[in-house]
Motif scaffolding. Structure first.
Motif, mmCIF file in Angstrom:
data_model
loop_
_atom_site.group_PDB
_atom_site.id
_atom_site.type_symbol
_atom_site.label_atom_id
_atom_site.label_comp_id
_atom_site.label_asym_id
_atom_site.label_seq_id
_atom_site.Cartn_x
_atom_site.Cartn_y
_atom_site.Cartn_z
ATOM 1 N N SER A 262 0.835 -1.196 0.000
ATOM 2 C CA SER A 262 0.000 0.000 0.000
ATOM 3 C C SER A 262 0.873 1.252 0.000
ATOM 4 O O SER A 262 1.725 1.425 0.890
ATOM 5 N N ARG B 7 -0.149 4.239 0.552
ATOM 6 C CA ARG B 7 -0.536 5.061 1.693
ATOM 7 C C ARG B 7 0.162 4.587 2.959
ATOM 8 O O ARG B 7 0.682 5.383 3.733
ATOM 9 N N ARG B 8 0.192 3.249 3.168
ATOM 10 C CA ARG B 8 0.829 2.703 4.362
ATOM 11 C C ARG B 8 2.339 2.920 4.342
ATOM 12 O O ARG B 8 2.947 3.209 5.377
ATOM 13 N N GLU C 233 2.940 6.532 5.182
ATOM 14 C CA GLU C 233 2.697 6.736 6.613
ATOM 15 C C GLU C 233 3.889 6.263 7.441
ATOM 16 O O GLU C 233 4.315 6.935 8.394
#
Length: 521
Positions: free
Chosen positions: A503, A505-506, A509
């Motif tokens: 991911s 996004r992960r 992050e």
């Protein structure tokens, strides 16, 4: 030869155990899982740095390096240099992002942007293998110390002491958790540094604070003569020995940044800044310690002589006790005995806590219970795991007592460098790294280490091998690091491109959190 006073040595050690058990009980963690596993993150950088030194400085550092210097000179000091360089790797690459990304264990970091269950299971397997191998070596070392310092030479007597050490170790973990264990390590480090500093000052004073005179006397009492003052007395005699030393150095330098009990200590501080301070304090303490062992090692060579060291029970490991007895009699020998046993207790307590925390947090809470475990149940599982691991390490220490156990410590570092350091590095700094790469890296490193050591001269085919009467060795090096570390890196790299992506996004992050600390607990 040492004329030890077993009653005095055992009395001093028993007093240390009683005092530290009382302290552990008073500061014991009776709260949440965070309190038990990470002391609630309430230790300062200075406190945690001293405890880190206690977690890392084993009896091998105290007795083994001093003995290696007494017998082999400069080449024995190369271990100290490797360990100090290793802590720079921790400071520059690992400490801050690890503290920002994880919560209790290395599995928290490796699984942050991966599939949780397989990665946490792999991290737990790696952690427990490294911890148990390290613990067995320490427990077996306790048996050797008994023979040297307490005049207990029977296998049964040494087995009894291994059991005692194991029981006290488990008591520290069960009663005090991370908080109690940390204070044991702080006390042990303070005693150890005080002991080596006082012996060092005495030695320097005896030679008029002229270290050149000490070195010259050490060379005069060693068959190698002036060769002990320069590189090459132990390593570098053949091309193969040079490669073997390079392999060992690689494992030592990179392995420290992958040792689970060292990594777990970064969660006992409140933020990344204190994690960095922990490494600075730990490095400073160990620099002082290793400089003192340089003087103690050459001092033992000068006052005792390398031949007397090698002829004593315990061989090279007897250098520091022989020196203590020479300059301070049975009282100083008793203090050295207590400090040596305290060193073993502190190290194995930290290892037991780490292994039990990894099983309870990674396997039980996140694999079996899928993240829905109650904190009380998680702590309860950790305590039961500590009992099982303690019993296993006691049994393992008894079984290998008297065997060649030096390879176990090097093997633990090689495992850590191969399985843990490579995957941590990829996880923290390579966005593309995925679950398949993590699993291939961990299991590839573990498997390659195990196979290469099983077929190396430390297991068979050599006079000092574990199985000296058989020969099935085809791998010529004593430490597999120079092969297994690249194998692990290659497995992680290839596995990443074989597996599915992660991911974005992960990954973003994790990158922001690792670098800034935003969102860190």
């Amino acid at each position: 030869m040492i004329d030890a006073n077993p009653v005095l040595n055992a009395g001093i050690f028993g007093l240390f155990v009683l005092i530290t058990l009382y302290i552990v009980y008073r500061v014991s963690s009776r709260g949440t899982a965070s309190d038990y596993f990470a002391a609630g993150g309430r230790f300062t950088g200075a406190q945690n740095g001293i405890a880190l030194s206690g977690d890392f400085l084993s009896a091998a550092s105290f007795l083994g390096i001093a003995g290696a210097i007494a017998v082999h000179g400069y080449d024995g000091f190369l271990y100290s240099i490797g360990f100090l360089v290793a802590w720079l790797v921790n400071l520059l690459l690992i400490a801050e992002p690890l503290r920002n990304t994880g919560r209790f264990t290395m599995g928290d970091v490796l699984s942050f942007r991966m599939r949780q269950r397989p990665v946490r299971a792999a991290a737990a397997v790696s952690t427990m293998i490294i911890s148990v191998v390290y613990m067995v070596a320490q427990m077996a070392g306790a048996g050797g110390l008994v023979a040297l310092l307490l005049n207990v030479h029977s296998a049964q007597g040494q087995a009894v002491v291994i059991v005692v050490v194991g029981v006290v170790m488990v008591a520290y973990v069960l009663i005090g958790g991370m908080k109690g264990t940390t204070w044991v390590q702080i006390i042990k480090t303070s005693l150890l540094l005080l002991c080596v500093v006082l012996i060092t000052l005495f030695l320097l004073g005896k030679f008029g604070f002229n270290i050149s005179s000490l070195f010259q006397q050490a060379a005069a009492n060693n068959p190698l003569g002036e060769r002990i003052l320069e590189p090459g007395a132990q390593y570098g005699q053949t091309p193969l020995s040079r490669i073997d030393f390079l392999s060992l150095s690689l494992a030592l330098v990179l392995g420290v940044a992958g040792l689970p009990h060292v990594l777990m200590r970064f969660y006992t501080v409140p933020n990344a800044r204190q994690a960095r301070r922990s490494v600075v304090w730990a490095t400073s303490g160990m620099a002082l310690f290793y400089l003192c062992t340089l003087v103690i090692g050459y001092g033992a060579g000068a006052l005792v002589g390398s031949e007397a060291v090698l002829g004593a029970p315990g061989g090279e490991n007897s250098a520091a006790p022989l020196l203590a007895y020479r300059i301070g009699g049975t009282v100083l020998l008793g203090i050295v005995a207590a400090v040596a046993f305290a060193t073993i207790l502190a190290v194995v307590a930290g290892l037991t806590l780490t292994a039990s925390a990894s099983f309870a947090h990674d396997v039980y809470a996140n694999v079996i219970k899928r993240g829905n475990a109650e904190q009380d149940a998680e702590v309860r599982v950790a305590r039961w795991t500590a009992l099982v691991i303690g019993a296993g390490s006691i049994l393992g220490g008894i079984l290998v007592n008297g065997q060649n156990i030096a390879f176990l410590v090097g093997l633990a570092f090689a495992f850590a460098a191969s399985a843990n350091f490579s995957t941590l590095l990829f996880s923290l700094f390579w966005r593309r790294f995925n679950t398949t790469g993590t699993l291939w890296g961990i299991y590839g490193g573990l498997a390659s280490c195990l196979v290469l050591v099983a077929f190396s001269p430390v297991v068979s085919g050599a006079p000092d091998a574990v199985l000296p009467d058989v020969d099935f060795a085809w791998f010529p090096l004593s430490n597999p690091g120079i092969v297994s570390i690249p194998v692990s890196l290659l497995c992680g790299y290839v596995g990443t491109f074989v597996g599915e992506g992660v991911s974005r996004r992960r990954s973003a992050e994790m990158e922001v959190r690792a670098l800034t600390g935003i969102g860190a607990s």
